[in-house]
Scaffold this motif. Sequence first.
Motif, PDB file in Angstrom:
ATOM      1  N   VAL A  18     -16.020   3.661 -17.123  1.00 23.81           N
ATOM      2  CA  VAL A  18     -15.203   2.959 -18.123  1.00 23.81           C
ATOM      3  C   VAL A  18     -14.671   1.634 -17.574  1.00 23.81           C
ATOM      4  N   THR A  19     -14.296   1.613 -16.286  1.00 20.80           N
ATOM      5  CA  THR A  19     -13.642   0.417 -15.744  1.00 20.80           C
ATOM      6  C   THR A  19     -14.617  -0.603 -15.167  1.00 20.80           C
ATOM      7  N   SER A  20     -15.869  -0.223 -14.975  1.00 18.24           N
ATOM      8  CA  SER A  20     -16.830  -1.141 -14.371  1.00 18.24           C
ATOM      9  C   SER A  20     -17.055  -2.370 -15.261  1.00 18.24           C
ATOM     10  N   LYS A  21     -17.135  -3.541 -14.626  1.00 15.65           N
ATOM     11  CA  LYS A  21     -17.298  -4.778 -15.403  1.00 15.65           C
ATOM     12  C   LYS A  21     -18.747  -4.940 -15.881  1.00 15.65           C
ATOM     13  N   ARG A  22     -19.695  -4.558 -15.043  1.00 16.96           N
ATOM     14  CA  ARG A  22     -21.105  -4.725 -15.415  1.00 16.96           C
ATOM     15  C   ARG A  22     -21.607  -3.494 -16.146  1.00 16.96           C
ATOM     16  N   MET A  23     -22.327  -3.720 -17.236  1.00 17.49           N
ATOM     17  CA  MET A  23     -22.758  -2.601 -18.082  1.00 17.49           C
ATOM     18  C   MET A  23     -23.796  -1.715 -17.385  1.00 17.49           C
ATOM     19  N   LEU A  24     -24.646  -2.343 -16.578  1.00 22.26           N
ATOM     20  CA  LEU A  24     -25.696  -1.573 -15.900  1.00 22.26           C
ATOM     21  C   LEU A  24     -25.078  -0.590 -14.895  1.00 22.26           C
ATOM     22  N   ILE A  25     -24.089  -1.072 -14.162  1.00 27.48           N
ATOM     23  CA  ILE A  25     -23.369  -0.201 -13.208  1.00 27.48           C
ATOM     24  C   ILE A  25     -22.667   0.916 -13.978  1.00 27.48           C
ATOM     25  N   SER A  26     -22.122   0.551 -15.116  1.00 26.10           N
ATOM     26  CA  SER A  26     -21.429   1.531 -15.962  1.00 26.10           C
ATOM     27  C   SER A  26     -22.383   2.654 -16.392  1.00 26.10           C
ATOM     28  N   ALA A  27     -23.615   2.272 -16.763  1.00 26.81           N
ATOM     29  CA  ALA A  27     -24.610   3.271 -17.179  1.00 26.81           C
ATOM     30  C   ALA A  27     -24.975   4.202 -16.023  1.00 26.81           C
ATOM     31  N   ILE A  28     -25.026   3.639 -14.816  1.00 29.41           N
ATOM     32  CA  ILE A  28     -25.365   4.480 -13.651  1.00 29.41           C
ATOM     33  C   ILE A  28     -24.226   5.455 -13.345  1.00 29.41           C
ATOM     34  N   TRP A  29     -22.980   4.992 -13.443  1.00 31.17           N
ATOM     35  CA  TRP A  29     -21.841   5.904 -13.234  1.00 31.17           C
ATOM     36  C   TRP A  29     -21.855   7.008 -14.282  1.00 31.17           C
ATOM     37  N   LEU A  30     -22.218   6.643 -15.516  1.00 27.95           N
ATOM     38  CA  LEU A  30     -22.281   7.650 -16.582  1.00 27.95           C
ATOM     39  C   LEU A  30     -23.334   8.713 -16.263  1.00 27.95           C
ATOM     40  N   ALA A  31     -24.469   8.279 -15.720  1.00 32.05           N
ATOM     41  CA  ALA A  31     -25.518   9.240 -15.346  1.00 32.05           C
ATOM     42  C   ALA A  31     -25.035  10.176 -14.243  1.00 32.05           C
ATOM     43  N   LEU A  32     -24.275   9.615 -13.282  1.00 33.63           N
ATOM     44  CA  LEU A  32     -23.728  10.457 -12.205  1.00 33.63           C
ATOM     45  C   LEU A  32     -22.729  11.471 -12.762  1.00 33.63           C
ATOM     46  N   ALA A  33     -21.877  11.008 -13.670  1.00 35.47           N
ATOM     47  CA  ALA A  33     -20.911  11.922 -14.298  1.00 35.47           C
ATOM     48  C   ALA A  33     -21.639  13.034 -15.039  1.00 35.47           C
ATOM     49  N   SER A  34     -22.721  12.661 -15.697  1.00 35.45           N
ATOM     50  CA  SER A  34     -23.515  13.638 -16.439  1.00 35.45           C
ATOM     51  C   SER A  34     -24.128  14.680 -15.502  1.00 35.45           C
ATOM     52  N   ALA A  35     -24.621  14.212 -14.354  1.00 30.21           N
ATOM     53  CA  ALA A  35     -25.211  15.143 -13.383  1.00 30.21           C
ATOM     54  C   ALA A  35     -24.158  16.106 -12.849  1.00 30.21           C
ATOM     55  N   LEU A  36     -22.945  15.602 -12.608  1.00 29.00           N
ATOM     56  CA  LEU A  36     -21.884  16.480 -12.093  1.00 29.00           C
ATOM     57  C   LEU A  36     -21.428  17.480 -13.162  1.00 29.00           C
ATOM     58  N   VAL A  37     -21.394  17.043 -14.411  1.00 27.09           N
ATOM     59  CA  VAL A  37     -21.056  17.977 -15.498  1.00 27.09           C
ATOM     60  C   VAL A  37     -22.125  19.065 -15.596  1.00 27.09           C
ATOM     61  N   ALA A  38     -23.389  18.673 -15.403  1.00 27.40           N
ATOM     62  CA  ALA A  38     -24.484  19.660 -15.415  1.00 27.40           C
ATOM     63  C   ALA A  38     -24.310  20.667 -14.276  1.00 27.40           C
ATOM     64  N   LEU A  39     -23.862  20.181 -13.114  1.00 18.81           N
ATOM     65  CA  LEU A  39     -23.609  21.089 -11.988  1.00 18.81           C
ATOM     66  C   LEU A  39     -22.477  22.063 -12.317  1.00 18.81           C
ATOM     67  N   ASP A  40     -21.444  21.544 -12.976  1.00 15.81           N
ATOM     68  CA  ASP A  40     -20.330  22.399 -13.401  1.00 15.81           C
ATOM     69  C   ASP A  40     -20.824  23.491 -14.355  1.00 15.81           C
ATOM     70  N   MET A  41     -21.711  23.105 -15.270  1.00 15.58           N
ATOM     71  CA  MET A  41     -22.257  24.082 -16.218  1.00 15.58           C
ATOM     72  C   MET A  41     -23.057  25.159 -15.482  1.00 15.58           C
TER      73      MET A  41
ATOM     74  N   ALA B  23     -11.607   4.946 -23.555  1.00 14.04           N
ATOM     75  CA  ALA B  23     -12.654   3.910 -23.571  1.00 14.04           C
ATOM     76  C   ALA B  23     -12.960   3.473 -25.002  1.00 14.04           C
ATOM     77  N   ILE B  24     -12.976   4.428 -25.932  1.00  8.58           N
ATOM     78  CA  ILE B  24     -13.278   4.072 -27.328  1.00  8.58           C
ATOM     79  C   ILE B  24     -12.166   3.191 -27.898  1.00  8.58           C
ATOM     80  N   ILE B  25     -10.908   3.514 -27.560  1.00  7.15           N
ATOM     81  CA  ILE B  25      -9.789   2.749 -28.123  1.00  7.15           C
ATOM     82  C   ILE B  25      -9.728   1.343 -27.514  1.00  7.15           C
ATOM     83  N   VAL B  26      -9.865   1.255 -26.204  1.00  7.51           N
ATOM     84  CA  VAL B  26      -9.540   0.013 -25.498  1.00  7.51           C
ATOM     85  C   VAL B  26     -10.722  -0.958 -25.399  1.00  7.51           C
TER      86      VAL B  26
END
Lengths: 161, 103
Positions: A18-41, B23-26
Amino acid sequence: MLYALVGVGALGCAVAAVTSKRMLISAIWLALASALVALDMYLLGAPFIAVIELSVGAGLVTVLFVFAINLTGDEALPVANSVFKWLALTLILACSGITAYLVFPRSLLSPSNPETLPLLTIFWDLRRLDTWLQAFLIFAGALTVLGLFRSASHESAKKEE
Amino acid sequence: MNYPDGIIVALTILGLVGIGIYAIIVSRNLIKIVVGMQIMVKGVLLAFVLAGRVSGNIGLGQSLALTVIVVDTIVAVVALALTVQVHKRFGSLDPQALTTLRR
């Protein structure tokens, strides 16, 4: 302990996305978060859905994000109003606190329904209509995207004429 | 899974949903809004699996989570396609640039 590590990792990756300035970096962090959520599942005893989340959430959706960023450009983000940011944060923290107070202690104490059916029985027998609707939804989504790109290509062809 | 582990996963769920809504709001970038939506849905998926685990019916939780994954992916695809179209038409990804109302 493992749940805490995975949870903190997933939350950290989500904050970075959410806080990353560059969108590409943001997408990579999202993929990492997704992988960790999958591990939690997987740790929670849902390996089937963990594999699907890993392949769709961390794989397909990330590719889609990279594709969209490639088409739109890595645009610099305008800075949001800081008062607005703090207001949103306070509101969300308050809502989370109220939810935690109302939901957690009662619902997490003990299993209330020990009757367990296999996933395939639930998916193909009990929720057959839902399964068909999902297949229909996939086709509808694909047709919508095709329609969106088709109308855009028509408009650009008209402009060239 | 014992009780503290359930609380930890539940706190993770609350955190993910909260970060997604924030994130959606801000955010003032359409792609970032879709990212926020994705984060929020991750929390919801985890909530379905945890609810299935706690209630002793993990199969039902998994099947509902699968439905959410399918719907979420379609929503993300359509939202990103719309974002690309908005960028082509308006030249910007700022949602405030799309309004036709005077401020």
